[in-house]
Design an enzyme around this catalytic site. Structure first.
Site, PDB file in Angstrom:
ATOM      1  N   SER A 234       1.109 -28.314  38.242  1.00 36.59           N
ATOM      2  CA  SER A 234       2.416 -28.416  38.697  1.00 36.59           C
ATOM      3  C   SER A 234       3.075 -28.562  37.403  1.00 36.59           C
ATOM      4  O   SER A 234       3.421 -29.781  36.807  1.00 36.59           O
ATOM      5  CB  SER A 234       2.634 -29.365  39.625  1.00 36.59           C
ATOM      6  OG  SER A 234       2.407 -30.752  39.271  1.00 36.59           O
ATOM      7  N   GLY A 235       3.714 -27.298  37.214  1.00 34.24           N
ATOM      8  CA  GLY A 235       4.701 -27.497  35.836  1.00 34.24           C
ATOM      9  C   GLY A 235       6.046 -27.065  36.421  1.00 34.24           C
ATOM     10  O   GLY A 235       6.939 -27.999  36.796  1.00 34.24           O
TER      11      GLY A 235
ATOM     12  N   TRP B 256       1.409 -33.957  29.555  1.00 32.29           N
ATOM     13  CA  TRP B 256       2.545 -33.429  28.589  1.00 32.29           C
ATOM     14  C   TRP B 256       3.466 -34.528  28.657  1.00 32.29           C
ATOM     15  O   TRP B 256       4.609 -34.134  28.719  1.00 32.29           O
ATOM     16  CB  TRP B 256       3.065 -32.156  29.254  1.00 32.29           C
ATOM     17  CG  TRP B 256       2.367 -31.030  29.668  1.00 32.29           C
ATOM     18  CD1 TRP B 256       2.190 -30.398  30.914  1.00 32.29           C
ATOM     19  CD2 TRP B 256       1.578 -30.263  28.856  1.00 32.29           C
ATOM     20  NE1 TRP B 256       1.421 -29.162  30.655  1.00 32.29           N
ATOM     21  CE2 TRP B 256       1.017 -29.229  29.414  1.00 32.29           C
ATOM     22  CE3 TRP B 256       1.343 -30.328  27.403  1.00 32.29           C
ATOM     23  CZ2 TRP B 256       0.095 -28.273  28.965  1.00 32.29           C
ATOM     24  CZ3 TRP B 256       0.599 -29.333  26.614  1.00 32.29           C
ATOM     25  CH2 TRP B 256      -0.079 -28.349  27.586  1.00 32.29           C
ATOM     26  N   ILE B 257       3.091 -35.805  28.802  1.00 24.34           N
ATOM     27  CA  ILE B 257       4.252 -36.779  28.866  1.00 24.34           C
ATOM     28  C   ILE B 257       4.732 -37.327  27.453  1.00 24.34           C
ATOM     29  O   ILE B 257       3.881 -37.932  26.720  1.00 24.34           O
ATOM     30  CB  ILE B 257       3.847 -38.060  29.570  1.00 24.34           C
ATOM     31  CG1 ILE B 257       3.277 -37.580  31.069  1.00 24.34           C
ATOM     32  CG2 ILE B 257       5.103 -38.807  30.056  1.00 24.34           C
ATOM     33  CD1 ILE B 257       4.318 -36.313  31.909  1.00 24.34           C
TER      34      ILE B 257
ATOM     35  N   GLY C  69      19.225 -34.007  32.093  1.00 25.85           N
ATOM     36  CA  GLY C  69      18.435 -34.246  30.746  1.00 25.85           C
ATOM     37  C   GLY C  69      18.409 -32.839  30.081  1.00 25.85           C
ATOM     38  O   GLY C  69      18.224 -32.639  28.770  1.00 25.85           O
ATOM     39  N   ARG C  70      18.346 -31.608  30.736  1.00 23.23           N
ATOM     40  CA  ARG C  70      18.407 -30.363  29.881  1.00 23.23           C
ATOM     41  C   ARG C  70      19.728 -29.953  29.071  1.00 23.23           C
ATOM     42  O   ARG C  70      19.494 -29.355  27.975  1.00 23.23           O
ATOM     43  CB  ARG C  70      17.940 -29.305  30.789  1.00 23.23           C
ATOM     44  CG  ARG C  70      18.961 -28.623  31.835  1.00 23.23           C
ATOM     45  CD  ARG C  70      18.543 -27.259  32.381  1.00 23.23           C
ATOM     46  NE  ARG C  70      17.186 -27.972  33.020  1.00 23.23           N
ATOM     47  CZ  ARG C  70      16.972 -28.083  34.407  1.00 23.23           C
ATOM     48  NH1 ARG C  70      18.001 -27.785  35.196  1.00 23.23           N
ATOM     49  NH2 ARG C  70      15.908 -28.384  34.928  1.00 23.23           N
TER      50      ARG C  70
ATOM     51  N   GLU D 103      11.425 -29.369  30.191  1.00 21.25           N
ATOM     52  CA  GLU D 103      12.623 -29.440  30.996  1.00 21.25           C
ATOM     53  C   GLU D 103      13.042 -28.182  31.717  1.00 21.25           C
ATOM     54  O   GLU D 103      14.205 -27.954  31.849  1.00 21.25           O
ATOM     55  CB  GLU D 103      13.639 -30.249  30.208  1.00 21.25           C
ATOM     56  CG  GLU D 103      13.383 -31.700  29.846  1.00 21.25           C
ATOM     57  CD  GLU D 103      14.383 -32.559  29.778  1.00 21.25           C
ATOM     58  OE1 GLU D 103      15.476 -32.475  30.252  1.00 21.25           O
ATOM     59  OE2 GLU D 103      14.135 -33.619  28.717  1.00 21.25           O
TER      60      GLU D 103
ATOM     61  N   THR E 165      11.329 -23.891  32.011  1.00 21.46           N
ATOM     62  CA  THR E 165      11.242 -22.984  30.969  1.00 21.46           C
ATOM     63  C   THR E 165      12.626 -22.064  31.037  1.00 21.46           C
ATOM     64  O   THR E 165      13.356 -22.085  31.983  1.00 21.46           O
ATOM     65  CB  THR E 165      10.048 -21.977  31.540  1.00 21.46           C
ATOM     66  OG1 THR E 165      10.467 -21.525  32.625  1.00 21.46           O
ATOM     67  CG2 THR E 165       8.556 -22.834  31.335  1.00 21.46           C
TER      68      THR E 165
HETATM   69  C1  LIG Z   1       5.634 -30.855  24.298  1.00 26.90           C
HETATM   70  C2  LIG Z   1       5.887 -30.999  25.730  1.00 26.90           C
HETATM   71  C3  LIG Z   1       6.526 -32.068  26.165  1.00 26.90           C
HETATM   72  C4  LIG Z   1       6.890 -32.249  27.557  1.00 26.90           C
HETATM   73  N1  LIG Z   1       7.221 -33.274  28.080  1.00 26.90           N
HETATM   74  C5  LIG Z   1       7.271 -33.757  29.319  1.00 26.90           C
HETATM   75  C6  LIG Z   1       7.652 -35.127  29.805  1.00 26.90           C
HETATM   76  O1  LIG Z   1       7.939 -35.845  29.254  1.00 26.90           O
HETATM   77  N2  LIG Z   1       7.332 -35.040  31.168  1.00 26.90           N
HETATM   78  C7  LIG Z   1       7.131 -34.339  31.964  1.00 26.90           C
HETATM   79  O2  LIG Z   1       7.116 -34.415  33.204  1.00 26.90           O
HETATM   80  N3  LIG Z   1       6.736 -32.760  31.620  1.00 26.90           N
HETATM   81  C8  LIG Z   1       6.832 -32.668  30.295  1.00 26.90           C
HETATM   82  N4  LIG Z   1       6.282 -31.432  29.769  1.00 26.90           N
HETATM   83  C9  LIG Z   1       5.969 -30.408  30.516  1.00 26.90           C
HETATM   84  C10 LIG Z   1       6.944 -29.242  30.660  1.00 26.90           C
HETATM   85  O3  LIG Z   1       8.165 -29.597  31.322  1.00 26.90           O
HETATM   86  C11 LIG Z   1       6.151 -28.218  31.292  1.00 26.90           C
HETATM   87  O4  LIG Z   1       5.220 -27.634  30.239  1.00 26.90           O
HETATM   88  C12 LIG Z   1       7.260 -26.899  31.729  1.00 26.90           C
HETATM   89  O5  LIG Z   1       7.975 -27.426  32.644  1.00 26.90           O
HETATM   90  C13 LIG Z   1       6.407 -25.628  32.264  1.00 26.90           C
HETATM   91  O6  LIG Z   1       5.394 -26.080  32.882  1.00 26.90           O
HETATM   92  P1  LIG Z   1       4.022 -25.353  32.711  1.00 26.90           P
HETATM   93  O7  LIG Z   1       3.516 -25.733  31.287  1.00 26.90           O
HETATM   94  O8  LIG Z   1       2.935 -25.753  33.644  1.00 26.90           O
HETATM   95  O9  LIG Z   1       4.179 -23.825  32.649  1.00 26.90           O
HETATM   96  P2  LIG Z   1       4.166 -22.761  33.899  1.00 26.90           P
HETATM   97  O10 LIG Z   1       4.976 -23.579  35.056  1.00 26.90           O
HETATM   98  O11 LIG Z   1       2.638 -22.477  34.148  1.00 26.90           O
HETATM   99  O12 LIG Z   1       4.700 -21.623  33.304  1.00 26.90           O
HETATM  100  C14 LIG Z   1       3.922 -20.772  32.656  1.00 26.90           C
HETATM  101  C15 LIG Z   1       4.995 -19.367  32.416  1.00 26.90           C
HETATM  102  O13 LIG Z   1       5.385 -18.932  33.904  1.00 26.90           O
HETATM  103  C16 LIG Z   1       6.543 -18.620  34.150  1.00 26.90           C
HETATM  104  N5  LIG Z   1       7.045 -18.961  35.367  1.00 26.90           N
HETATM  105  C17 LIG Z   1       6.644 -19.827  36.195  1.00 26.90           C
HETATM  106  N6  LIG Z   1       6.898 -19.688  37.424  1.00 26.90           N
HETATM  107  C18 LIG Z   1       8.000 -18.852  37.518  1.00 26.90           C
HETATM  108  C19 LIG Z   1       8.828 -18.025  38.400  1.00 26.90           C
HETATM  109  N7  LIG Z   1       8.804 -18.700  39.582  1.00 26.90           N
HETATM  110  N8  LIG Z   1       9.389 -17.175  38.009  1.00 26.90           N
HETATM  111  C20 LIG Z   1       9.374 -16.777  36.763  1.00 26.90           C
HETATM  112  N9  LIG Z   1       8.805 -17.234  35.744  1.00 26.90           N
HETATM  113  C21 LIG Z   1       8.075 -18.298  35.998  1.00 26.90           C
HETATM  114  C22 LIG Z   1       7.291 -19.724  33.145  1.00 26.90           C
HETATM  115  O14 LIG Z   1       8.602 -19.421  32.833  1.00 26.90           O
HETATM  116  C23 LIG Z   1       6.496 -19.669  31.902  1.00 26.90           C
HETATM  117  O15 LIG Z   1       6.787 -18.813  31.042  1.00 26.90           O
HETATM  118  C24 LIG Z   1       6.259 -31.211  28.160  1.00 26.90           C
HETATM  119  C25 LIG Z   1       5.693 -30.057  27.829  1.00 26.90           C
HETATM  120  C26 LIG Z   1       5.459 -29.964  26.328  1.00 26.90           C
HETATM  121  C27 LIG Z   1       4.749 -28.631  26.003  1.00 26.90           C
END
Ligand SMILES: Cc1cc2nc3c(=O)[nH]c(=O)nc-3n(C[C@H](O)[C@H](O)[C@H](O)COP(=O)(O)OP(=O)(O)OC[C@H]3O[C@@H](n4cnc5c(N)ncnc54)[C@H](O)[C@@H]3O)c2cc1C
Length: 389
Positions: free
Chosen positions: A140-141, A166-167, A252-253, A373, A375
């Protein structure tokens, strides 16, 4: 009647109060003195120098919005944005540590913690304790509310079981805001925010990620196995954690936008210095009009990004709607950061491609702005939703 010039100047988004200028300049001077000499080494070793942490607290950037009465700066969200921008001009890794502390963790506690939580935690967060914000999981991202970490009630306590990924600040944090579902059948209405202390039984910090950029910022896995948390450590109401998560991330964003503006400005600063010194065809490369135009375009884009980010922050501080503006600020500033850092690499020539010069790091660091925060696709979705409503 025309508005007097002074009044107009006061209305400009980039016109800062005397206090804001002093604050921003002191943060930048600190970053230049205390962070710049170590930025490359911290990037190479993917570690944050531990001695920087107490210095950041002494500087007053770790509890910017915490009221004076709780030992903080008693300043605005806009001040946090200025601090993140100023730090990011030198090192975006340190900027994100400060950003998460202020715009996510402290922000959520100020808004959702009652007076007991505020009295207990804010003085610590203002003086020694680092915070982290744990929402994302492997599955869940973007779809954050599909989280599978569970919390079950046992007497007055809650037992948390699950795995976060990813925290940011995972390595350094003392206090974690952890989102878990207490009632999976209720979907997102079961999500609850818990405050979990480092060292709590059943809570371990897992793997630290080896990243492309912002390498001095730790990004860790968190593991919970029947981690006991008292009812006093529920942040906000049980089942209302989805609101805590959304509303905090909406604000935050804006901080991530500031991180990207600072990064872009830092890349441009380096580039201007370099093109004035580097000579080809018998003159400084900065004397070529083609180069000057590229620099002028980059500066224009940075200013536009800054205006979007400052506007979102000012709206937030004024208690006015800012959702669309914050999403626009983040998507635009992260794209500008990538473009400007890329231009910096180009204008440094071969020197842009090696680690002896600072711009290749900024180019790598810029990429994260379009990911965390929310994508870029998710920001566009937010903007479109508001427009089509
Ligand atoms: C260095 C780093 C620090 C981070 N720090 C934190 C933190 O402190 N706390 C925390 O909770 N999280 C943190 N994260 C997590 C971060 O918020 C997620 O990586 C981010 O929200 C994307 O989620 P995902 O990686 O699962 O990608 P996914 O959700 O799998 O997305 C992959 C691709 O699919 C696209 N996509 C997904 N759904 C859709 C849709 N409905 N429509 C169109 N496109 C879509 C996305 O835009 C992206 O391009 C961090 C990540 C990184 C890399």
């Amino acid at each position: 009647m025309t508005t007097p010039n002074t009044e107009r100047a006061r209305q400009a988004l980039t016109t800062l109060s005397e206090d804001e200028v002093l604050f921003r300049d002191s943060v930048y001077a600190f970053a230049d003195r205390e962070i710049r000499p170590f930025a490359r080494e911290m990037d190479e070793h993917a570690t944050l120098r531990p001695d920087l942490i107490p210095k950041l607290f002494d500087l007053g950037v770790m509890g910017i919005e915490i009221p004076d009465s709780h030992g903080g700066g008693g300043a605005s969200f806009f001040h946090a944005v200025l601090a993140v921008e100023a730090l990011s001009r030198v090192d975006p890794s340190i900027a994100v540590l400060v950003d998460v502390q202020n715009t996510l963790v402290i922000n959520a506690i100020l808004k959702w913690g009652g007076s007991e939580i505020a009295d207990r935690l804010l003085p610590r967060l203002a003086s020694t304790a680092i915070g982290a914000y744990a929402l994302s999981e492997a599955g869940s991202g973007s779809d954050a509310f599909a989280l599978t970490t569970r919390a079950t009630q046992q007497g007055d306590d809650w037992l948390i079981t699950g795995r976060k990924l990813w925290i940011t600040n995972g390595n350094e944090a003392d206090l974690f805001i952890v989102f878990a579902n207490v009632k999976p059948d209720a979907g997102h209405r079961g999500i609850t925010a818990f405050l979990v202390e480092r060292g709590a039984a059943g809570f371990t910090i897992g793997r630290k990620e080896d990243k492309l950029g912002i390498r001095a910022s730790s990004t860790c896995e968190l593991l919970f196995e029947d981690c006991r948390v008292s009812a006093a450590n529920v942040l906000g109401e049980v089942g209302k954690g989805y609101k805590v998560a959304i509303e905090t991330l909406n604000e935050g964003r804006i901080g991530i936008g500031a991180q990207m503006v600072g990064l872009a400005q830092g890349a441009l600063d380096h580039t201007i210095t370099y093109v004035k010194e580097r000579k080809q065809f018998g003159k400084a490369i900065g004397d070529f009009q083609a180069v000057q135009h590229q620099i002028a375009r980059a500066a224009t884009e940075i200013e536009a990004a800054r205006l979007l980010v400052y506007n979102a922050a000012r709206l937030r501080d004024a208690g006015r709607p800012f959702l669309t503006e914050a999403a626009m600020g983040k998507i635009f500033s992260s794209e500008v950061a990538e473009r400007v850092a890329s231009l910096a690499v180009n204008l440094f020539g071969g020197n842009g491609f090696v680690k002896d010069y600072p711009v290749e790091k900024l180019y790598r660091d810029a990429k994260i702005g379009q990911i965390y925060e929310g994508t870029s696709n998710l920001q566009l979705q937010t903007i479109a939703k508001q427009l089509m409503a």
